[in-house]
Write an enzyme that holds these catalytic residues in place. Structure first.
Site, mmCIF file in Angstrom:
data_model
loop_
_atom_site.group_PDB
_atom_site.id
_atom_site.type_symbol
_atom_site.label_atom_id
_atom_site.label_comp_id
_atom_site.label_asym_id
_atom_site.label_seq_id
_atom_site.Cartn_x
_atom_site.Cartn_y
_atom_site.Cartn_z
ATOM 1 N N HIS A 29 33.486 85.472 57.012
ATOM 2 C CA HIS A 29 32.708 86.223 56.030
ATOM 3 C C HIS A 29 32.096 87.446 56.695
ATOM 4 C CE1 HIS A 29 28.471 85.425 57.222
ATOM 5 N NE2 HIS A 29 28.938 84.289 57.699
ATOM 6 N N CYS A 30 31.852 88.483 55.883
ATOM 7 C CA CYS A 30 31.164 89.672 56.355
ATOM 8 C C CYS A 30 29.807 89.717 55.660
ATOM 9 C CB CYS A 30 31.988 90.925 56.084
ATOM 10 S SG CYS A 30 32.326 91.213 54.332
ATOM 11 N N MET A 31 29.265 90.906 55.423
ATOM 12 C CA MET A 31 27.942 91.018 54.823
ATOM 13 C C MET A 31 27.907 90.521 53.384
ATOM 14 S SD MET A 31 25.683 92.267 56.941
ATOM 15 C CE MET A 31 24.443 92.984 55.872
ATOM 16 N N THR A 32 29.012 90.692 52.642
ATOM 17 C CA THR A 32 28.989 90.383 51.213
ATOM 18 C C THR A 32 30.148 89.507 50.756
ATOM 19 O OG1 THR A 32 30.232 92.410 50.695
ATOM 20 C CG2 THR A 32 27.814 92.556 50.663
ATOM 21 N N ARG A 33 31.166 89.297 51.588
ATOM 22 C CA ARG A 33 32.393 88.663 51.099
ATOM 23 C C ARG A 33 32.817 87.448 51.910
ATOM 24 N NH1 ARG A 33 35.907 94.253 50.556
ATOM 25 N NH2 ARG A 33 34.322 95.419 49.429
#
Length: 503
Positions: A29-33
């Protein structure tokens, strides 16, 4: 429902819609996804995923990306990982398909994605992003602490605590080169700790006793760019050693030669060269905004989202980090954040221009809070981009907002961010500048307001042709399901499979 139960329920709702545990090959995962590697893309139910309450949209790139928003994604991902492990432990069979089915299912999709995203330049930029994106949480946390400490110092409050806060805020930045070196070696296929060890030379105080190119080196010279270069060199030296050093001596010789050779090149070459490049970046950024701030801000704010959709925005990440390391903040991020303000203004105009289309209006209502906080994917992929012209007019709003902030930079009021990642209202706690926090906040807030208004006005008056307005300003039952301008599979309220808008 308790928060933990809610997150697990979201994960449980998502898992069967992506083909079950056996269909998941990787999870990140990244910041939003939530980013998933999938064995069989045809098993995914896109429409059902979009209907999950916590899901803001989906994006298809090299991985299948489910937009959950900041905070939520960090809590849902562990629950999803646990469910996948439980599913695999239960012995759920992997999907079986014939060769004909495998040939019929995503051949065209794979070819299109490879042509669009697998160019050497974009793959290189993606690697650079993979090095710096994991550092963002620490940058944000330390940046907020730095802002809090600055406020307390200016007010003269808690004088016994501010030195401790300063240490917390500065400790990570003092050693960021080590983390960059570690991540670089990991990303390029070397031993991460060796990359960190070579990069640590750059911040070691003892380099102040060394002369190179007729100059005395200073600790930190070259910064993150030097660390990146040093770690890449270390990876190549290590791989060379693995090929030629006998296995019986590998454990002793390979790490020694890797650190020795890469360290010497770093001290007597890379630190000086990277230091000159880093200084040039800072000098150019200052010159650009001090001499042509309004024009530069207009261009940067207006073209940032197209750069994002081309995947070229990742090249800015090491530039932001270099500026933060040198100056304490990056003056570019507040300008680029205006692109999101233009999207918010455009979405508000679309909402008013399409009073009969409850489907699009419902999408805007649900996505607007995230848009105000700088999470732009739902508004971009669900509203402005599928409609076509509103995306362009939203970029116009971002251009005017960027020009406003750039103008004040040109007048001598620098507005910067002490970290990268957040945008919109979420950037307020990270703001810093050269004329006090109050002035900095006022200029940034003014830029957001200009972006909102310009995006709204441009979209309201120029974002719809007569035919587009007639086509979409209809009730939900009669609303068209496609937008000719963006392809037959894209409808407002849905998320098209395009390059992601942000990390």
């Amino acid at each position: 429902m308790a928060t933990e139960d809610k997150n697990r329920a979201t994960a449980a709702a998502i898992l069967p819609l992506v083909g079950g545990a056996a269909n998941v090959s990787s999870i990140a995962h990244c910041m939003t996804r939530l980013r998933l590697g999938l064995h069989d893309r045809s098993l995914v139910d896109d429409e059902a995923l979009k209907a999950v309450p916590a899901v803001m949209g989906v994006v298809e790139d090299d991985t299948y990306q489910i937009v959950l928003g900041p905070g939520t994604v960090a809590r849902v991902t562990p629950e999803f990982e646990q469910l996948v492990e439980e599913g695999r432990a239960s012995g759920a069979p992997a999907p079986v398909h014939t060769a004909e089915e495998l040939a019929d299912k995503g051949a065209a999709l794979k070819a299109r994605q490879k042509a669009k995203n697998a160019t050497p330049f974009k793959l290189f930029l993606r690697r650079i992003a993979n090095i710096f994106v994991p550092l963002i949480p620490a940058l944000i946390g330390c940046g907020i602490i730095a802002g809090l400490n600055g406020l307390l110092v200016n007010l003269g409050w808690l004088t016994s605590v501010t030195p401790a806060l300063a240490s917390m805020a500065s400790g990570f930045m003092a050693l960021i080169a080590v983390f960059v070196g570690y991540n670089t070696a990991k990303e390029f296929g070397g031993t991460p700790i060796l990359g960190g060890a070579v990069a640590a030379i750059i911040v070691f105080p003892g380099v102040a006793n060394i002369d190179a190119f007729g100059q005395t080196l200073s600790p930190g010279q070259g910064g993150v760019l030097g660390a990146l270069g040093a770690a890449v060199l270390a990876v190549y030296v290590e791989k060379w050693c693995r090929r030629w050093v006998p296995e019986a001596l590998d454990v002793l010789v390979t790490p020694t030669l890797t650190v020795l050779i890469s360290g010497l090149v770093t001290i007597f070459g890379l630190m000086y060269v990277a230091g000159e490049v880093s200084s040039a970046i800072g000098t150019f950024a200052d010159w650009l905004l001090s001499t042509g701030g309004a024009g530069a801000g207009f261009v940067l704010g207006g073209f940032f989202l197209p750069l994002v959709m081309l995947g070229l925005h990742q090249a800015l990440i090491p530039i932001h980090t270099t500026l933060i390391e040198q100056q304490g903040f990056t003056v570019l991020l507040p300008i680029l954040a205006m692109a999101g303000a233009g999207q918010v203004g455009a979405a508000a105009a679309v909402y008013l221009r399409l009073p009969r289309n409850e489907s699009i209006r419902r999408t805007i209502r649900s996505a607007m809070p995230a848009g105000l906080l700088g999470v732009g994917e739902p508004l971009i992929y669900g509203v402005s981009l599928p409609l076509g012209r509103p995306f362009v007019t939203a970029c116009v709003g971002g251009a005017f907002g960027g020009g406003f902030v750039g103008l004040f930079n040109q007048l001598g009021d620098s507005v910067g961010s002490t970290a990268i990642g957040p945008s919109g209202w979420a950037l307020f706690p990270l703001l810093d500048g050269n004329h006090g926090l109050g002035s900095t906040i006022a200029i940034y807030a003014g830029g957001l307001l200009v972006g909102y208004v310009a995006g709204f006005v441009a979209t309201y008056f120029f974002g719809f042709s007569k035919s587009l307005l007639a086509e979409f300003n209809v009730s939900q039952e009669a609303a068209p399901s496609t937008v000719a301008a963006t392809g037959p599979s894209t409808a407002p309220g849905d998320s098209p499979t395009k390059e992601p808008a942000g990390v």
